[in-house]
Design an enzyme around this catalytic site. Structure first.
Site, PDB file in Angstrom:
ATOM      1  N   CYS A   4      41.444  34.415  33.032  1.00 41.14           N
ATOM      2  CA  CYS A   4      41.858  34.708  34.404  1.00 41.14           C
ATOM      3  C   CYS A   4      40.957  33.919  35.344  1.00 41.14           C
ATOM      4  O   CYS A   4      39.725  34.011  35.250  1.00 41.14           O
ATOM      5  CB  CYS A   4      41.732  36.216  34.652  1.00 41.14           C
ATOM      6  SG  CYS A   4      41.809  36.677  36.387  1.00 41.14           S
ATOM      7  N   ASP A  30      39.657  30.266  50.054  1.00 41.45           N
ATOM      8  CA  ASP A  30      40.800  29.802  49.261  1.00 41.45           C
ATOM      9  C   ASP A  30      40.709  28.284  49.085  1.00 41.45           C
ATOM     10  O   ASP A  30      40.390  27.555  50.026  1.00 41.45           O
ATOM     11  CB  ASP A  30      42.119  30.188  49.951  1.00 41.45           C
ATOM     12  CG  ASP A  30      43.298  30.107  49.001  1.00 41.45           C
ATOM     13  OD1 ASP A  30      43.858  31.157  48.642  1.00 41.45           O
ATOM     14  OD2 ASP A  30      43.669  28.980  48.590  1.00 41.45           O
ATOM     15  N   HIS A  46      38.513  43.150  36.659  1.00 36.96           N
ATOM     16  CA  HIS A  46      39.908  42.722  36.621  1.00 36.96           C
ATOM     17  C   HIS A  46      40.873  43.882  36.861  1.00 36.96           C
ATOM     18  O   HIS A  46      40.860  44.865  36.124  1.00 36.96           O
ATOM     19  CB  HIS A  46      40.225  42.059  35.281  1.00 36.96           C
ATOM     20  CG  HIS A  46      41.612  41.473  35.244  1.00 36.96           C
ATOM     21  ND1 HIS A  46      41.877  40.180  35.637  1.00 36.96           N
ATOM     22  CD2 HIS A  46      42.804  42.016  34.915  1.00 36.96           C
ATOM     23  CE1 HIS A  46      43.173  39.948  35.526  1.00 36.96           C
ATOM     24  NE2 HIS A  46      43.763  41.047  35.091  1.00 36.96           N
ATOM     25  N   ASN A  87      49.888  39.700  47.851  1.00 30.20           N
ATOM     26  CA  ASN A  87      51.181  39.380  47.234  1.00 30.20           C
ATOM     27  C   ASN A  87      51.249  40.076  45.880  1.00 30.20           C
ATOM     28  O   ASN A  87      50.259  40.106  45.149  1.00 30.20           O
ATOM     29  CB  ASN A  87      51.304  37.864  47.046  1.00 30.20           C
ATOM     30  CG  ASN A  87      51.295  37.112  48.363  1.00 30.20           C
ATOM     31  OD1 ASN A  87      51.858  37.564  49.343  1.00 30.20           O
ATOM     32  ND2 ASN A  87      50.635  35.962  48.386  1.00 30.20           N
ATOM     33  N   HIS A 100      44.030  40.457  44.699  1.00 32.13           N
ATOM     34  CA  HIS A 100      43.269  39.801  45.771  1.00 32.13           C
ATOM     35  C   HIS A 100      44.007  39.982  47.081  1.00 32.13           C
ATOM     36  O   HIS A 100      45.230  40.059  47.109  1.00 32.13           O
ATOM     37  CB  HIS A 100      43.064  38.309  45.473  1.00 32.13           C
ATOM     38  CG  HIS A 100      44.331  37.564  45.185  1.00 32.13           C
ATOM     39  ND1 HIS A 100      44.976  37.633  43.969  1.00 32.13           N
ATOM     40  CD2 HIS A 100      45.095  36.765  45.966  1.00 32.13           C
ATOM     41  CE1 HIS A 100      46.067  36.891  43.997  1.00 32.13           C
ATOM     42  NE2 HIS A 100      46.171  36.367  45.201  1.00 32.13           N
TER      43      HIS A 100
END
Ligand code: AMP
Ligand code: ZN
Length: 114
Positions: A4, A30, A46, A87, A100
């Site tokens: 990941c 980002d 995670h 999202n 996130h």
């Protein structure tokens, strides 16, 4: 380590520009910014998406929201405003399956989103 990208960033195996961190939360810039300020806030442990959030995560979520406000102040976007979003899944446009929140600001956001 799970395969990941954000777990690897947390572990320091992939470089990132850290803007905030505590024992549970990391905030990074980002890599492909969609606004003058584009920061990602993520749990260090995670969690795949907001669908995995339970009541046990109340401290984590509070920390993320408080950190987002503090970063917005630091980055100078608090007064004019910003967007904080996550999202989820294919229709939500989630590319990285590690929870996130995007903090976006420094320009006028559009509504509805694309
Ligand atoms: P999402 O589409 O909501 O899953 O968002 C994933 C975000 O992670 C995108 O905005 C990517 O630009 C960003 N991203 C992917 N890889 C990295 C990286 N190595 N460092 C920083 N941001 C990244
Ligand atoms: Zn992960």
């Amino acid at each position: 380590m799970p395969d990941c990208v954000f777990c690897k960033i947390v572990a320091g195996a992939i470089p990132s520009q850290r803007v905030y961190e505590d024992d549970q939360v990391l905030a990074i810039r980002d890599i492909n910014p969609q606004a003058p300020v584009h920061v990602l806030l993520l749990p260090k442990r995670h969690i795949a998406s907001v669908l995995e959030i339970t009541e046990r995560h109340d401290v984590l979520l509070r920390r993320i929201v408080l950190a987002a406000g503090a970063i917005a102040q630091q980055e100078g976007i608090a007064e004019r405003g910003f967007r904080l979003l996550t999202n989820t899944g294919p229709d939500g446009g989630q590319a990285v399956a590690h929870l996130h929140f995007h903090l976006l600001g420094g320009r006028k956001m559009e509504w509805p989103p694309g």
